[in-house]
Design a protein around this motif. Structure first.
Motif, PDB file in Angstrom:
ATOM      1  N   MET A  58      15.602  38.421  28.476  1.00  0.00           N
ATOM      2  CA  MET A  58      15.197  39.805  28.263  1.00  0.00           C
ATOM      3  C   MET A  58      15.504  40.203  26.815  1.00  0.00           C
ATOM      4  O   MET A  58      16.534  39.809  26.274  1.00  0.00           O
ATOM      5  CB  MET A  58      15.944  40.740  29.214  1.00  0.00           C
ATOM      6  N   THR A 118      20.894  38.604  28.289  1.00  0.00           N
ATOM      7  CA  THR A 118      20.384  38.934  29.616  1.00  0.00           C
ATOM      8  C   THR A 118      19.241  38.003  29.990  1.00  0.00           C
ATOM      9  O   THR A 118      18.222  37.947  29.311  1.00  0.00           O
ATOM     10  CB  THR A 118      19.889  40.384  29.640  1.00  0.00           C
ATOM     11  N   VAL A 119      19.454  37.279  31.075  1.00  0.00           N
ATOM     12  CA  VAL A 119      18.428  36.354  31.545  1.00  0.00           C
ATOM     13  C   VAL A 119      18.048  36.711  32.982  1.00  0.00           C
ATOM     14  O   VAL A 119      18.904  36.888  33.831  1.00  0.00           O
ATOM     15  CB  VAL A 119      18.932  34.895  31.500  1.00  0.00           C
ATOM     16  N   GLU A 120      16.775  36.816  33.200  1.00  0.00           N
ATOM     17  CA  GLU A 120      16.310  37.169  34.543  1.00  0.00           C
ATOM     18  C   GLU A 120      15.051  36.379  34.884  1.00  0.00           C
ATOM     19  O   GLU A 120      14.111  36.337  34.112  1.00  0.00           O
ATOM     20  CB  GLU A 120      16.024  38.667  34.611  1.00  0.00           C
ATOM     21  N   GLY A 121      15.090  35.744  36.025  1.00  0.00           N
ATOM     22  CA  GLY A 121      13.931  34.966  36.450  1.00  0.00           C
ATOM     23  C   GLY A 121      13.634  33.808  35.510  1.00  0.00           C
ATOM     24  O   GLY A 121      12.500  33.396  35.352  1.00  0.00           O
ATOM     25  N   GLU A 163      20.856  29.418  32.452  1.00  0.00           N
ATOM     26  CA  GLU A 163      20.927  30.875  32.549  1.00  0.00           C
ATOM     27  C   GLU A 163      22.364  31.360  32.467  1.00  0.00           C
ATOM     28  O   GLU A 163      22.673  32.337  31.782  1.00  0.00           O
ATOM     29  CB  GLU A 163      20.307  31.339  33.877  1.00  0.00           C
ATOM     30  N   GLU A 164      23.245  30.669  33.159  1.00  0.00           N
ATOM     31  CA  GLU A 164      24.653  31.051  33.163  1.00  0.00           C
ATOM     32  C   GLU A 164      25.247  30.963  31.760  1.00  0.00           C
ATOM     33  O   GLU A 164      26.021  31.820  31.334  1.00  0.00           O
ATOM     34  CB  GLU A 164      25.427  30.149  34.118  1.00  0.00           C
ATOM     35  N   GLN A 168      13.936  33.861  32.398  1.00  0.00           N
ATOM     36  CA  GLN A 168      13.386  34.347  31.133  1.00  0.00           C
ATOM     37  C   GLN A 168      14.368  35.282  30.450  1.00  0.00           C
ATOM     38  O   GLN A 168      15.042  36.070  31.105  1.00  0.00           O
ATOM     39  CB  GLN A 168      12.062  35.071  31.400  1.00  0.00           C
ATOM     40  N   ARG A 195      23.956  33.846  29.733  1.00  0.00           N
ATOM     41  CA  ARG A 195      24.579  35.095  30.193  1.00  0.00           C
ATOM     42  C   ARG A 195      26.020  35.202  29.696  1.00  0.00           C
ATOM     43  O   ARG A 195      26.498  36.280  29.352  1.00  0.00           O
ATOM     44  CB  ARG A 195      24.567  35.143  31.721  1.00  0.00           C
ATOM     45  N   ASP A 215      20.298  26.670  37.233  1.00  0.00           N
ATOM     46  CA  ASP A 215      21.038  27.887  36.891  1.00  0.00           C
ATOM     47  C   ASP A 215      21.989  27.712  35.711  1.00  0.00           C
ATOM     48  O   ASP A 215      22.526  28.679  35.187  1.00  0.00           O
ATOM     49  CB  ASP A 215      21.835  28.366  38.103  1.00  0.00           C
TER      50      ASP A 215
END
Length: 113
Positions: A97, A90-93, A81-82, A95, A85, A78
């Motif tokens: 965005m 924007t990160v989701e799954g 991603e953090e 990946q 962000r 994580d």
DNA sequence: TTGCTGACCGACG
DNA sequence: CCGTCGGCCAGCA
């Protein structure tokens, strides 16, 4: 140029030039360095970058699909991603965005460094 | 010294 | 459309 002309050093320089809130891909860096096929080496260089004393924003480097393939190397699934962000990405799954909106091409922005 | 691996990408069948 | 393979360079056993 205090550049050692080493592949690793070149990768470090490019990654360090990535602006806040922007991302790039391994292939883009490799292509900028002149070795399009050496995209794997870019990731390998980043692997060594975490051993380096300098903090390399490796979290801003993802694959062409915007997928955080290297997230497992950050010591946590994580963490990457953090970090993205926190920069407004924007990160989701695992990946990114709208990756093309955040995409930063060194060969375009640096224009030859 | 030789050979394998690695955070990828693109081509081929 | 999806699976597989080759290529690029450097580090490690």
């Amino acid at each position: 140029m205090e550049n050692k002309n080493g592949f690793f050093e070149q990768v470090y320089q490019v990654v360090l030039q990535i602006p806040y809130g922007r991302v790039t891909s391994y292939g883009a860096i490799a292509a900028y360095l002149g070795s399009k096929g050496s995209a794997r080496m870019v990731g390998w260089a980043l692997n060594s970058s975490r051993f380096s004393k300098v903090s390399i924003p490796a979290h801003r480097v993802v694959n062409q699909a915007g997928l955080l393939t290297g997230k497992r190397h950050f010591g946590g699934q994580d963490i990457m991603e953090e970090l993205l962000r926190s920069e407004g990405i924007t990160v989701e799954g695992g990946q990114i965005m709208n990756m093309e909106h955040y995409f930063w091409d060194p060969s375009k922005e640096l224009e030859g460094y």
